[in-house]
Design a protein around this motif. Structure first.
Motif: not given
Length: 734
Positions: A67-77, A80-86, A109-112
């Motif tokens: 839930l936290y990731l969904m909210n702040y993925a746009k401001t910290q793109p 977000v890549i660090l979370a891909v493996n998980t 997440l809508r992060a390119e």
């Protein structure tokens, strides 16, 4: 030794707890972070610390981190890549809830930067053994298409969705249909889309069968998605239309209003292809109970249902012909609900239920809400216009309301009576004295204008019509423009019907209207009447006393073609607003703002073209007050042809192309063409071009109106100088 800055504050404490060695402390810190985020505090600085807590077996903690990731993925793109493996690891988790949660979060997440990493997990989840994961993955495809359409096409996700329509689980089918519909809408909104584009969702007969099978086993949202897809299907013949209607009718019994309205939409669309009259009557009869049930919902839902019912009744007025009583207003209904109910009651009014309706409307007229009272009285008038047999009863009710002497009730009743007189001329003349007796009660422009119209229309049957109208003539300049216009017309009618006794009043009002009135509309009408009366009284009678067609209530409030389109949008905002969706929302990625800009651009070009037409007409126009039929100059273009000639001038070309830099130069060069010399103007003493105001009516009585003691509005226009330059002062043009 360096002195460290003090580390204080809530975020620092949360950061310490997020890195704690104790699991419960970390989980509690995540909850506090989410609580702060919910109330609007900025906790984006804790992104790395929260991300560390992502790899856990605790499902609740994992949901909070996601839930936290969904909210702040746009401001910290970047982070977000660090979370891909998980995410990738969670998509292979033995727990289906974790797999679905991972794929859903990646889609939201809508992060390119992580889109490319989403493809492989999504391929697996679309073929997952668990239906919950499959239905979640189906919606993820639609989200991915919105971000990167070519990626979805290249990876074959759309083909996989088409295969999933045959899935054994109805919820998977419903979500697949919802995803394919979203993709279809996005693809069809692009102008370059061809008919064989794989993104388009074309429903075939085999797909239709699968949808009908899944329809009865889905959740309410799934049923709405499938019903919307069925509404798009074009039946091959009447048998298929009948089959679809019979399979959809059971949805009328659903508890959810959205499902009911979606089912009504499908029935209304496919009923067009049904040929059997008995089946059509049966379907219409079955449609009534669920629509009535919707009226027991909360007020907001009621209003949406009423707007849709209003639309349905415009197409088929027999749906609720026996259900008028359910639309009677309750004391605690909000005004917006009451207004819609009034409109529907008038639509349902017939000779068999008009007595109940009139008694109900009479009760409403004694309510405390002024707006509602006015609309109730207006509904009585609409009923009288609609049902000839009930007109007399409606007039009696209106007379009873006038007897109450309540100001706003009397005024609205007078306005309504004007409409009744227009529908039934020379039928209810006996009530005119009652209306005239309430002259002092009127202070609203519409009510005054209505009574003045009645007096003017029946001036030959009202003995003191000149006295009544002279009251308004005395205060002519103080009245509003609609009242001035009606007074002017009524006095002219009086003069044409009683020329002997009303010569003074018509002279007075024409003088006042042409000399003291500041409204160009009123002045122009006074000039026209004066010209008509002074030249040809017979023509004046033909114009002013012309027979008007009786009024009627339109059966529909929208155009027939638009009505058919809106019936295909029942249960959406379009059917609530009674407007096509293009007017208030953009399609696909095109927003309403850009749609408005596009409309404005086309409007500007249209306005420019209209302006050029006006200029062309102005160059050929003579004295506006000279109504003689002068022959047109041969070879001189007019109308649209004149704008073609004008458009060849440099200024007009720049104006049309939108490249004009100096509007004044453009205007001067447009007007700078030599014009034909203006005819000599009339003398100030003869404003109407030498026409006297003496005329003789058919009765042989000479009528002398004199000449208006006003300065001539016509201006002597000097012929333009041949050597005049386009850059001359603008005032030189005039």
């Amino acid at each position: 030794m360096s002195i460290r800055a003090p580390r204080k504050g809530e975020n620092y404490e949360l950061s310490v707890d997020l890195n704690s060695e104790y699991r419960e402390k970390r989980k509690d810190a995540i909850k506090r972070v989410i609580a702060s985020m919910t109330v609007g505090k900025d906790v984006s600085g804790l992104f790395p610390d929260v991300l560390k807590n992502m790899q856990t077996d605790d499902l609740e903690q994992k949901k909070l981190v996601y839930l936290y990731l969904m909210n702040y993925a746009k401001t910290q793109p970047e982070l977000v890549i660090l979370a891909v493996n998980t995410f990738v690891k969670d998509s292979d988790d033995p727990n289906p809830l974790v797999r679905a949660l991972a794929i859903r979060t990646m889609g939201v997440l809508r992060a390119e930067k992580i889109i490319d990493y989403l493809c492989d997990p999504l391929q697996k989840c679309l073929r997952d053994e668990n239906p919950y994961v499959r239905k979640t993955a189906a919606l993820c495809v639609a989200k991915l298409y919105d971000l990167k359409p070519e990626l979805v096409i290249d990876n074959g996700f759309v083909e996989q969705l088409h295969e999933m329509i045959a899935d054994s689980n109805p919820m998977v089918v419903a979500n697949t249909v919802a995803a394919l519909t979203d993709i279809h809408i996005a693809a069809s909104s692009q102008p370059s889309t061809s008919s064989d584009d794989p993104a388009l969702f074309l429903i075939s007969a085999s797909i239709l069968t699968k949808l009908l099978i899944a329809l009865n086993e889905c959740s309410e949202w799934g049923r709405v998605a499938i019903l919307n897809a069925l509404a798009r299907y074009v039946a091959k013949d009447d048998k298929e239309s009948e089959h679809i209607c019979e399979r959809v009718v059971p949805q009328f019994q659903h508890v959810n209003g959205s499902v009911v309205l979606a089912a009504v939409k499908v029935i209304m669309i496919h009923m067009r292809g049904v040929r059997r009259e008995d089946l059509i009557k049966q379907l219409v009869r079955k449609m009534a109970p669920p629509l009535v049930t919707l009226l027991s919902s909360p007020p907001e839902v009621q209003w949406v249902a009423l707007r849709n019912i209003n639309l349905l009744l415009q197409k088929r007025s027999d749906i609720l012909s026996n259900e008028m009583r359910v639309f009677f207003c309750k004391y605690n209904d909000p005004l917006y609900v009451k207004v819609e109910k009034l409109d529907i009651m008038v639509r349902l009014a017939g000779e068999n239920n008009v007595d109940a309706l009139l008694s109900e409307l009479k009760e409403y007229a004694s309510e405390v809400d002024v707006d509602f009272v006015r609309k109730s009285i207006k509904a009585i008038g609409q009923t009288a216009v609609k049902i000839d047999a009930a007109a007399e009863r409606c007039v009696h009710v209106l007379l009873e309301l006038i007897d109450t002497r309540v100001s706003y009730v009397v005024q609205e009743a007078v306005v309504v009576m004007k409409d009744i007189f227009r529908k039934y001329p020379s039928t209810y003349e006996g009530i005119i004295p009652t209306l005239c007796a309430n002259l002092d009660e009127l202070d609203e422009p519409e009510a005054k204008a209505s009574l003045i119209w009645i007096i003017g229309e029946y001036a030959n049957k009202i003995d003191n019509a000149d006295e009544l109208l002279s009251i308004f003539v005395d205060t002519f300049t103080e009245e509003s423009y609609p009242v001035q216009l009606q007074t002017l017309t009524a006095v002219v009618k009086l003069f044409l019907k009683k020329p002997d006794s009303s010569q003074g009043i018509v002279q007075r009002i024409l003088n006042t209207a042409t000399k003291d009135c500041d409204s160009p509309d009123v002045r122009d009408r006074a000039y026209i009447y004066w010209r008509l009366l002074s030249t040809d009284p017979g023509a004046a009678k033909a114009v002013v006393l012309a027979q008007r067609p009786p009024i009627s209530i339109p059966r529909t409030t929208v155009a027939p073609a638009l009505l058919e389109e809106l019936l295909g949008e029942v249960s959406s905002l379009a059917s609530v607003y009674h407007k096509p969706e293009e007017t208030f929302v953009g399609r696909g990625r095109v927003g309403a703002d850009s749609l408005q800009r596009k409309t404005d651009a086309s409007d500007d070009r249209f306005s420019t073209q209209k302006a050029l037409q006006t200029v062309a007409a102005g160059q050929q126009a003579e004295n506006l007050l000279d109504f003689d039929d002068a022959p047109a100059v041969e070879g001189q273009p007019s109308g649209l042809a004149a704008t073609e000639v004008l458009s060849h001038t440099p200024a007009a070309a720049n104006l049309l192309a939108g490249t004009s830099s100096n509007p004044l130069d453009d205007l001067v060069s447009i007007f700078g063409a030599p014009a034909t010399p203006a005819p000599p103007s009339a003398s100030p003493h003869d404003i109407f071009g030498g026409l006297g105001m003496n005329s003789t009516f058919a009765s042989g009585n000479a009528v002398s109106l004199g000449s208006p003691a006003v300065q001539s509005p016509s201006v002597a226009v000097a012929p333009p100088q041949q050597n005049q330059q386009p850059q001359d002062d603008l005032l030189g043009l005039f």
